[in-house]
Design a protein around this motif. Structure first.
Motif, PDB file in Angstrom:
ATOM      1  N   TYR A 154       0.840  -1.192   0.000  1.00 22.04           N
ATOM      2  CA  TYR A 154       0.000   0.000   0.000  1.00 22.04           C
ATOM      3  C   TYR A 154       0.874   1.240   0.000  1.00 22.04           C
ATOM      4  O   TYR A 154       2.053   1.198   0.339  1.00 22.04           O
ATOM      5  CB  TYR A 154      -0.945   0.013   1.205  1.00 22.04           C
ATOM      6  CG  TYR A 154      -0.221   0.094   2.530  1.00 22.04           C
ATOM      7  CD1 TYR A 154       0.069   1.326   3.106  1.00 22.04           C
ATOM      8  CD2 TYR A 154       0.187  -1.053   3.197  1.00 22.04           C
ATOM      9  CE1 TYR A 154       0.746   1.413   4.306  1.00 22.04           C
ATOM     10  CE2 TYR A 154       0.850  -0.978   4.402  1.00 22.04           C
ATOM     11  CZ  TYR A 154       1.126   0.265   4.956  1.00 22.04           C
ATOM     12  OH  TYR A 154       1.797   0.338   6.143  1.00 22.04           O
ATOM     13  N   GLU A 155       0.274   2.339  -0.408  1.00 20.97           N
ATOM     14  CA  GLU A 155       0.928   3.640  -0.374  1.00 20.97           C
ATOM     15  C   GLU A 155      -0.003   4.608   0.313  1.00 20.97           C
ATOM     16  O   GLU A 155      -1.192   4.650   0.023  1.00 20.97           O
ATOM     17  CB  GLU A 155       1.227   4.138  -1.785  1.00 20.97           C
ATOM     18  CG  GLU A 155       2.328   3.396  -2.490  1.00 20.97           C
ATOM     19  CD  GLU A 155       2.667   4.014  -3.837  1.00 20.97           C
ATOM     20  OE1 GLU A 155       2.626   5.263  -3.953  1.00 20.97           O
ATOM     21  OE2 GLU A 155       2.979   3.247  -4.753  1.00 20.97           O
ATOM     22  N   SER A 156       0.546   5.365   1.250  1.00 21.77           N
ATOM     23  CA  SER A 156      -0.226   6.427   1.885  1.00 21.77           C
ATOM     24  C   SER A 156       0.507   7.739   1.632  1.00 21.77           C
ATOM     25  O   SER A 156       1.571   7.760   1.001  1.00 21.77           O
ATOM     26  CB  SER A 156      -0.379   6.154   3.384  1.00 21.77           C
ATOM     27  OG  SER A 156       0.865   6.282   4.044  1.00 21.77           O
ATOM     28  N   ALA A 157      -0.005   8.803   2.142  1.00 24.54           N
ATOM     29  CA  ALA A 157       0.628  10.105   1.931  1.00 24.54           C
ATOM     30  C   ALA A 157       1.998  10.173   2.588  1.00 24.54           C
ATOM     31  O   ALA A 157       2.876  10.910   2.134  1.00 24.54           O
ATOM     32  CB  ALA A 157      -0.271  11.200   2.485  1.00 24.54           C
ATOM     33  N   THR A 158       2.195   9.371   3.637  1.00 19.89           N
ATOM     34  CA  THR A 158       3.446   9.465   4.385  1.00 19.89           C
ATOM     35  C   THR A 158       4.408   8.309   4.165  1.00 19.89           C
ATOM     36  O   THR A 158       5.588   8.429   4.475  1.00 19.89           O
ATOM     37  CB  THR A 158       3.157   9.566   5.891  1.00 19.89           C
ATOM     38  OG1 THR A 158       2.387   8.429   6.292  1.00 19.89           O
ATOM     39  CG2 THR A 158       2.402  10.837   6.210  1.00 19.89           C
ATOM     40  N   ARG A 159       3.909   7.162   3.664  1.00 15.62           N
ATOM     41  CA  ARG A 159       4.826   6.031   3.497  1.00 15.62           C
ATOM     42  C   ARG A 159       4.250   4.957   2.579  1.00 15.62           C
ATOM     43  O   ARG A 159       3.081   4.950   2.260  1.00 15.62           O
ATOM     44  CB  ARG A 159       5.189   5.426   4.833  1.00 15.62           C
ATOM     45  CG  ARG A 159       4.026   4.747   5.524  1.00 15.62           C
ATOM     46  CD  ARG A 159       4.441   4.217   6.879  1.00 15.62           C
ATOM     47  NE  ARG A 159       3.543   3.133   7.234  1.00 15.62           N
ATOM     48  CZ  ARG A 159       3.817   2.184   8.067  1.00 15.62           C
ATOM     49  NH1 ARG A 159       4.976   2.158   8.660  1.00 15.62           N
ATOM     50  NH2 ARG A 159       2.961   1.246   8.341  1.00 15.62           N
ATOM     51  N   THR A 160       5.131   4.054   2.199  1.00 14.69           N
ATOM     52  CA  THR A 160       4.758   2.872   1.434  1.00 14.69           C
ATOM     53  C   THR A 160       5.077   1.664   2.310  1.00 14.69           C
ATOM     54  O   THR A 160       6.078   1.644   3.015  1.00 14.69           O
ATOM     55  CB  THR A 160       5.579   2.796   0.131  1.00 14.69           C
ATOM     56  OG1 THR A 160       5.318   3.972  -0.629  1.00 14.69           O
ATOM     57  CG2 THR A 160       5.212   1.580  -0.683  1.00 14.69           C
TER      58      THR A 160
END
Length: 137
Positions: free
Chosen positions: A83-89
């Motif tokens: 997954y990818e979020s705004a702050t990390r993968t």
């Protein structure tokens, strides 16, 4: 080949019950499995698994699947998702619950109000003719 995870886990947060567009119930569960040997801090390592419980069992059990509750669970089709979020993968272990049994260990929670029968009793007059509702204290 399908991978299964079977064991005793704790619910990490209260189950989140939702419904698909087709009306089928699904509960999202965060499950914590302890494994291995205790570390220097005295704690066992923990493997978190994001799992889903489907159908009537999801609706019936969701109120009881609260943070801290122990469950004996079988998870089928376990796999890793990225997954990818705004702050990390990152990546996480996910699967679908095929069997689940409450094992205790959490906070006891009563059945939802809607499913309990009313427990109202009719007051009987006291032998002296006064009812409890007539007493001012």
């Amino acid at each position: 080949m399908s991978i299964q995870i079977i064991g005793l886990a704790r619910i990490g947060k209260d189950a989140e019950l939702r419904h698909t567009n087709g009306g089928e119930a699904v509960a999202n569960l965060a499950l914590a499995f302890n494994y291995g040997r205790k570390g220097d801090d005295g704690r066992l390592p923990t493997q978190w698994v994001d799992a889903t419980l489907w159908g009537k069992r999801a609706e019936a059990l969701a109120p009881y699947l609260t943070k801290g509750t122990q469950v004996f669970v079988t998870i089928g089709d376990a796999h890793i998702e990225t997954y990818e979020s705004a702050t990390r993968t990152g990546s996480k272990l996910v699967g679908r619950v095929t069997e689940i049994d409450l094992a205790g260990g959490g906070q006891r929670q009563e059945a939802p109000q809607a499913s309990r029968a009313p427990q109202r009793q009719q007051q009987q007059p006291e032998p002296d003719g006064f009812e409890d509702s007539q007493i001012p204290f």
